[in-house]
Design a protein around this motif. Structure first.
Motif, PDB file in Angstrom:
ATOM      1  N   ILE A  39     -23.959  50.689  -1.544  1.00  0.00           N
ATOM      2  CA  ILE A  39     -22.974  50.015  -0.714  1.00  0.00           C
ATOM      3  C   ILE A  39     -23.530  49.946   0.708  1.00  0.00           C
ATOM      4  O   ILE A  39     -23.892  50.966   1.300  1.00  0.00           O
ATOM      5  CB  ILE A  39     -21.611  50.755  -0.735  1.00  0.00           C
ATOM      6  N   PHE A  40     -23.600  48.712   1.224  1.00  0.00           N
ATOM      7  CA  PHE A  40     -24.153  48.459   2.550  1.00  0.00           C
ATOM      8  C   PHE A  40     -23.074  47.907   3.475  1.00  0.00           C
ATOM      9  O   PHE A  40     -22.211  47.151   3.044  1.00  0.00           O
ATOM     10  CB  PHE A  40     -25.281  47.420   2.476  1.00  0.00           C
ATOM     11  N   ASP A  41     -23.171  48.265   4.754  1.00  0.00           N
ATOM     12  CA  ASP A  41     -22.293  47.687   5.755  1.00  0.00           C
ATOM     13  C   ASP A  41     -22.671  46.218   5.929  1.00  0.00           C
ATOM     14  O   ASP A  41     -23.853  45.885   6.085  1.00  0.00           O
ATOM     15  CB  ASP A  41     -22.447  48.426   7.084  1.00  0.00           C
ATOM     16  N   GLU A  42     -21.686  45.343   5.893  1.00  0.00           N
ATOM     17  CA  GLU A  42     -21.924  43.904   5.959  1.00  0.00           C
ATOM     18  C   GLU A  42     -22.523  43.464   7.302  1.00  0.00           C
ATOM     19  O   GLU A  42     -23.330  42.534   7.356  1.00  0.00           O
ATOM     20  CB  GLU A  42     -20.610  43.168   5.707  1.00  0.00           C
ATOM     21  N   LEU A  43     -22.168  44.137   8.381  1.00  0.00           N
ATOM     22  CA  LEU A  43     -22.651  43.739   9.706  1.00  0.00           C
ATOM     23  C   LEU A  43     -24.040  44.288  10.030  1.00  0.00           C
ATOM     24  O   LEU A  43     -24.887  43.584  10.565  1.00  0.00           O
ATOM     25  CB  LEU A  43     -21.651  44.168  10.785  1.00  0.00           C
ATOM     26  N   SER A  44     -24.271  45.544   9.712  1.00  0.00           N
ATOM     27  CA  SER A  44     -25.538  46.179  10.086  1.00  0.00           C
ATOM     28  C   SER A  44     -26.563  46.241   8.955  1.00  0.00           C
ATOM     29  O   SER A  44     -27.726  46.555   9.199  1.00  0.00           O
ATOM     30  CB  SER A  44     -25.272  47.606  10.573  1.00  0.00           C
ATOM     31  N   ASP A  45     -26.125  45.959   7.736  1.00  0.00           N
ATOM     32  CA  ASP A  45     -26.977  46.091   6.534  1.00  0.00           C
ATOM     33  C   ASP A  45     -27.418  47.537   6.281  1.00  0.00           C
ATOM     34  O   ASP A  45     -28.342  47.786   5.516  1.00  0.00           O
ATOM     35  CB  ASP A  45     -28.210  45.177   6.595  1.00  0.00           C
ATOM     36  N   GLN A  46     -26.757  48.493   6.924  1.00  0.00           N
ATOM     37  CA  GLN A  46     -27.067  49.913   6.722  1.00  0.00           C
ATOM     38  C   GLN A  46     -26.490  50.386   5.392  1.00  0.00           C
ATOM     39  O   GLN A  46     -25.349  50.051   5.057  1.00  0.00           O
ATOM     40  CB  GLN A  46     -26.460  50.751   7.849  1.00  0.00           C
ATOM     41  N   LEU A  47     -27.250  51.193   4.687  1.00  0.00           N
ATOM     42  CA  LEU A  47     -26.742  51.832   3.472  1.00  0.00           C
ATOM     43  C   LEU A  47     -25.713  52.866   3.882  1.00  0.00           C
ATOM     44  O   LEU A  47     -26.002  53.757   4.677  1.00  0.00           O
ATOM     45  CB  LEU A  47     -27.879  52.493   2.698  1.00  0.00           C
ATOM     46  N   VAL A  48     -24.481  52.740   3.365  1.00  0.00           N
ATOM     47  CA  VAL A  48     -23.430  53.682   3.736  1.00  0.00           C
ATOM     48  C   VAL A  48     -23.051  54.613   2.593  1.00  0.00           C
ATOM     49  O   VAL A  48     -22.455  55.667   2.825  1.00  0.00           O
ATOM     50  CB  VAL A  48     -22.168  52.960   4.267  1.00  0.00           C
ATOM     51  N   ARG A  49     -23.416  54.235   1.362  1.00  0.00           N
ATOM     52  CA  ARG A  49     -23.075  55.090   0.225  1.00  0.00           C
ATOM     53  C   ARG A  49     -23.919  54.693  -0.974  1.00  0.00           C
ATOM     54  O   ARG A  49     -24.245  53.527  -1.156  1.00  0.00           O
ATOM     55  CB  ARG A  49     -21.596  54.945  -0.122  1.00  0.00           C
ATOM     56  N   GLU A  50     -24.277  55.690  -1.759  1.00  0.00           N
ATOM     57  CA  GLU A  50     -25.015  55.447  -2.998  1.00  0.00           C
ATOM     58  C   GLU A  50     -24.366  56.271  -4.105  1.00  0.00           C
ATOM     59  O   GLU A  50     -24.085  57.453  -3.913  1.00  0.00           O
ATOM     60  CB  GLU A  50     -26.485  55.843  -2.816  1.00  0.00           C
ATOM     61  N   ILE A  51     -24.103  55.622  -5.224  1.00  0.00           N
ATOM     62  CA  ILE A  51     -23.436  56.270  -6.346  1.00  0.00           C
ATOM     63  C   ILE A  51     -24.359  56.210  -7.547  1.00  0.00           C
ATOM     64  O   ILE A  51     -24.766  55.123  -7.974  1.00  0.00           O
ATOM     65  CB  ILE A  51     -22.105  55.573  -6.673  1.00  0.00           C
ATOM     66  N   GLU A  52     -24.704  57.361  -8.078  1.00  0.00           N
ATOM     67  CA  GLU A  52     -25.576  57.408  -9.249  1.00  0.00           C
ATOM     68  C   GLU A  52     -24.804  57.021 -10.508  1.00  0.00           C
ATOM     69  O   GLU A  52     -23.648  57.415 -10.688  1.00  0.00           O
ATOM     70  CB  GLU A  52     -26.176  58.805  -9.404  1.00  0.00           C
ATOM     71  N   ILE A  53     -25.449  56.245 -11.354  1.00  0.00           N
ATOM     72  CA  ILE A  53     -24.870  55.825 -12.633  1.00  0.00           C
ATOM     73  C   ILE A  53     -25.548  56.627 -13.738  1.00  0.00           C
ATOM     74  O   ILE A  53     -26.774  56.569 -13.873  1.00  0.00           O
ATOM     75  CB  ILE A  53     -25.108  54.319 -12.877  1.00  0.00           C
ATOM     76  N   PRO A  54     -24.785  57.369 -14.536  1.00  0.00           N
ATOM     77  CA  PRO A  54     -25.401  58.110 -15.639  1.00  0.00           C
ATOM     78  C   PRO A  54     -26.095  57.158 -16.614  1.00  0.00           C
ATOM     79  O   PRO A  54     -25.585  56.065 -16.907  1.00  0.00           O
ATOM     80  CB  PRO A  54     -24.207  58.803 -16.309  1.00  0.00           C
ATOM     81  N   GLU A  55     -27.252  57.564 -17.090  1.00  0.00           N
ATOM     82  CA  GLU A  55     -28.025  56.736 -18.018  1.00  0.00           C
ATOM     83  C   GLU A  55     -27.210  56.360 -19.254  1.00  0.00           C
ATOM     84  O   GLU A  55     -27.369  55.267 -19.803  1.00  0.00           O
ATOM     85  CB  GLU A  55     -29.305  57.464 -18.437  1.00  0.00           C
ATOM     86  N   ALA A  56     -26.309  57.221 -19.667  1.00  0.00           N
ATOM     87  CA  ALA A  56     -25.466  56.957 -20.838  1.00  0.00           C
ATOM     88  C   ALA A  56     -24.564  55.740 -20.636  1.00  0.00           C
ATOM     89  O   ALA A  56     -24.044  55.185 -21.605  1.00  0.00           O
ATOM     90  CB  ALA A  56     -24.624  58.189 -21.165  1.00  0.00           C
ATOM     91  N   ASN A  57     -24.379  55.306 -19.404  1.00  0.00           N
ATOM     92  CA  ASN A  57     -23.480  54.184 -19.103  1.00  0.00           C
ATOM     93  C   ASN A  57     -24.202  52.844 -18.987  1.00  0.00           C
ATOM     94  O   ASN A  57     -23.575  51.834 -18.688  1.00  0.00           O
ATOM     95  CB  ASN A  57     -22.733  54.446 -17.792  1.00  0.00           C
ATOM     96  N   VAL A  58     -25.510  52.809 -19.219  1.00  0.00           N
ATOM     97  CA  VAL A  58     -26.283  51.585 -18.998  1.00  0.00           C
ATOM     98  C   VAL A  58     -25.775  50.418 -19.843  1.00  0.00           C
ATOM     99  O   VAL A  58     -25.659  49.290 -19.344  1.00  0.00           O
ATOM    100  CB  VAL A  58     -27.791  51.841 -19.232  1.00  0.00           C
ATOM    101  N   ASP A  59     -25.439  50.647 -21.104  1.00  0.00           N
ATOM    102  CA  ASP A  59     -24.940  49.549 -21.939  1.00  0.00           C
ATOM    103  C   ASP A  59     -23.619  49.002 -21.418  1.00  0.00           C
ATOM    104  O   ASP A  59     -23.405  47.782 -21.389  1.00  0.00           O
ATOM    105  CB  ASP A  59     -24.798  49.988 -23.401  1.00  0.00           C
ATOM    106  N   SER A  60     -22.737  49.882 -20.977  1.00  0.00           N
ATOM    107  CA  SER A  60     -21.458  49.441 -20.406  1.00  0.00           C
ATOM    108  C   SER A  60     -21.682  48.669 -19.111  1.00  0.00           C
ATOM    109  O   SER A  60     -21.014  47.657 -18.857  1.00  0.00           O
ATOM    110  CB  SER A  60     -20.545  50.636 -20.143  1.00  0.00           C
TER     111      SER A  60
END
Length: 83
Positions: free
Chosen positions: A8-29
């Motif tokens: 998730i990036f700030d729309e104005l500054s393009d700074q990364l504000v948050r990163e959420i890891e996705i479990p590998e088990a969820n790749v198909d979903s």
């Protein structure tokens, strides 16, 4: 090792504000939510694809992961990458 994440990036500054890891088990979903074709799914799994996420996709990903992250003033992307 490849890590899958929502960024998730700030729309104005393009700074990364948050990163959420996705479990590998969820790749198909994730592939179903993103409506990827076979090539896009393989790119993501191999850690070489990055994709923009729409509001609808973000809300479905939130539901799948049980984590709220969508906001109007943010750019949301999903990717896989080696660590």
């Amino acid at each position: 090792m490849i890590v899958y994440s929502i960024e998730i990036f700030d729309e104005l500054s393009d700074q990364l504000v948050r990163e959420i890891e996705i479990p590998e088990a969820n790749v198909d979903s994730v592939a179903e939510i993103m409506k990827w074709n076979a090539t896009d799914k393989i790119s993501f799994i191999r850690g070489i694809g990055g994709f923009n996420v729409t509001k609808t996709q973000a809300l479905e990903l939130e539901s799948m992961l049980g984590i709220k992250f969508y906001a109007e003033q943010k750019i949301i992307q999903i990717s896989g990458g080696e660590i």
